[in-house]
Every structure is written in structure tokens, then in C-alpha cells.
Motif scaffolding. Sequence first.
Motif, PDB file in Angstrom:
ATOM      1  N   ARG A   6       0.826  -1.212   0.000  1.00 25.13           N
ATOM      2  CA  ARG A   6       0.000   0.000   0.000  1.00 25.13           C
ATOM      3  C   ARG A   6       0.862   1.265   0.000  1.00 25.13           C
ATOM      4  O   ARG A   6       0.542   2.257  -0.662  1.00 25.13           O
ATOM      5  CB  ARG A   6      -0.956  -0.023   1.193  1.00 25.13           C
ATOM      6  N   ASN A  50       0.681  -4.231  -6.488  1.00 25.47           N
ATOM      7  CA  ASN A  50      -0.344  -5.098  -5.917  1.00 25.47           C
ATOM      8  C   ASN A  50       0.302  -6.267  -5.194  1.00 25.47           C
ATOM      9  O   ASN A  50       1.495  -6.564  -5.382  1.00 25.47           O
ATOM     10  CB  ASN A  50      -1.273  -5.632  -7.021  1.00 25.47           C
ATOM     11  N   ARG A  93       1.035   4.014  -3.195  1.00 28.67           N
ATOM     12  CA  ARG A  93       0.762   5.440  -3.029  1.00 28.67           C
ATOM     13  C   ARG A  93       1.920   6.282  -3.560  1.00 28.67           C
ATOM     14  O   ARG A  93       1.721   7.268  -4.268  1.00 28.67           O
ATOM     15  CB  ARG A  93       0.518   5.736  -1.549  1.00 28.67           C
ATOM     16  N   ASN A 137      -2.649  -0.964  -5.371  1.00 22.56           N
ATOM     17  CA  ASN A 137      -2.938  -0.790  -3.946  1.00 22.56           C
ATOM     18  C   ASN A 137      -3.846  -1.891  -3.394  1.00 22.56           C
ATOM     19  O   ASN A 137      -4.569  -1.677  -2.429  1.00 22.56           O
ATOM     20  CB  ASN A 137      -3.582   0.593  -3.715  1.00 22.56           C
ATOM     21  N   GLN A 138      -3.804  -3.074  -4.016  1.00 26.19           N
ATOM     22  CA  GLN A 138      -4.715  -4.156  -3.638  1.00 26.19           C
ATOM     23  C   GLN A 138      -3.950  -5.393  -3.166  1.00 26.19           C
ATOM     24  O   GLN A 138      -2.830  -5.646  -3.596  1.00 26.19           O
ATOM     25  CB  GLN A 138      -5.600  -4.547  -4.828  1.00 26.19           C
TER      26      GLN A 138
END
Length: 255
Positions: free
Chosen positions: A174, A188, A178, A245-246
Motif C-alpha cells: 500500500r 499489488n 501510493r 494498492n490491492q
Amino acid sequence: MTATAIYPSLKDRVVFVTGGGSGIGASIVEHFCRQGAKVGFVDINQEASEKLVRDVEAAGHGKPFFVNCDLTDIEALRVAVGQVREKLGPITVLVNNAAHDQRHAIDEVTPEYWDDRIAVNLKHQFFAAQAVYPDMEKAGGGAIVNLGSVSWMIGQGGMPCYTTAKSAVAGLTRSLARDLGPKNIRVNCVVPGWIMTQRQIDLWLTPEGEAELLERQCLKRKLVPADIARAVLFFASDDAGACTNQSYIVDGGWV
């Protein structure tokens, strides 16, 4: 190999895979080569890695480029990234796969062992990303796929250093997503369940464990390395161009 998706965007893309010599990593290397990607990989097991190179080439796919590397040595990792870059070109896909789920009891853990497990399971993921993202930025974008684990999600005991490191991969994913998103670099995490690598079968699979697996998974079959490799391909490809971001769980519905 079962007929599965071909991603045109992966053809000729330069891919760097850590821990690519056996298990899930070897399947990831094989699957990217099947896509026509230019694959470089690092591993500490030279014999298994050289066999993989021969097997992939014999199957009629592009020959992967292997660099022997201990990923706990960050300078050696940086050198390996440079060797792959020099051999294959700028790296635009990174797969942070390398890890080691050695079991350990709480009372056996020393400060030195703790640091070693973090180095084996987490630290190199950040420094590999740090080493390759400039290539991606210059290329106008790229994809990083980190490998996590459901072990910490299900509260698995018997290896607190490993589960701590793997939970941290979600946070690293994460944070990198960002910071690197403005550079069009997607980050990811693919989160495997209990995958039946040869090592898992030899060391950990018992009749009791298999019964629990089949009871708790929604899918009543053993998962194999190819199940993870196919998910990694998707997140590396342009088909996942809006995905970042997963953390995507591939565990047959255990969690």
C-alpha cells in the motif's frame, strides 16, 4: 500446461522474479516465458534454477536468464538487478516472490534469527522495488507484484517471524502503491493460500492437514503453483491497468 489466457502486453516485457528457481517462483518464471516476456530471475539454489532454465528452453519458450543471488545481501541483489538490466533491458515488471516459511517456536527465536527471517521474507521486497522503479518511471509505467500469505490472516501459529513479515508485505504494498502511483507504477499483492509445492508436500502436508484444507476451503481441491502464477500474470499485464494498492487472495476460499 492447461490452455489459459495470453496477455499481448506481456510479450517482450522485461520481468524480474525473485526466488524463481523452484515452487511458486518457478511456475511464475515459466508462465511469463510462455507469454513471450524476457525473464530474469534470482535464486540461491543454483542446481534447481539451472534445471528450470533447461526445462523452459526445452519446452520451446524463451530462455530465462538466471543470476545466483542471496537476497539477504542487498548489495548482491542490486548487482543482480543490474545484470538482468544489462542482459535483457530496462525492467518494467517486478515479482517479489522469494520467501521461506521455516517453522519456529516462540522460545527458540533469538534477535539474530528474527533479523534473518525479516531479511529473507520482507526486506528484499522493498530494496528490489527501489532498484527497479527508475526503469519503470523512464518507460512511462510498470507493475510490481508482491507475494504475501494468508498465514497471518488465519492466525496460523508456529512461525511468528514469518507471519509478521508476511503481514508487513500488505503494508509495504500500500505504501509503494501510493508513492509510485504518480509515476504510473502499479503495486499489488497476490496472497497465496496453502499451495502444494514439492516442499510443502515433503515437509508439511499430513493427512490431518489435508483434511483441514479440504474442510476449510470452498474449493475442494489442492491448489498448485500455477494457480498463483496466473494471478500474477494478470496483475503484471495491462489488463490490470486500473488495479493498484490491492491484496488479492488466491486460497480456494479459505479466508
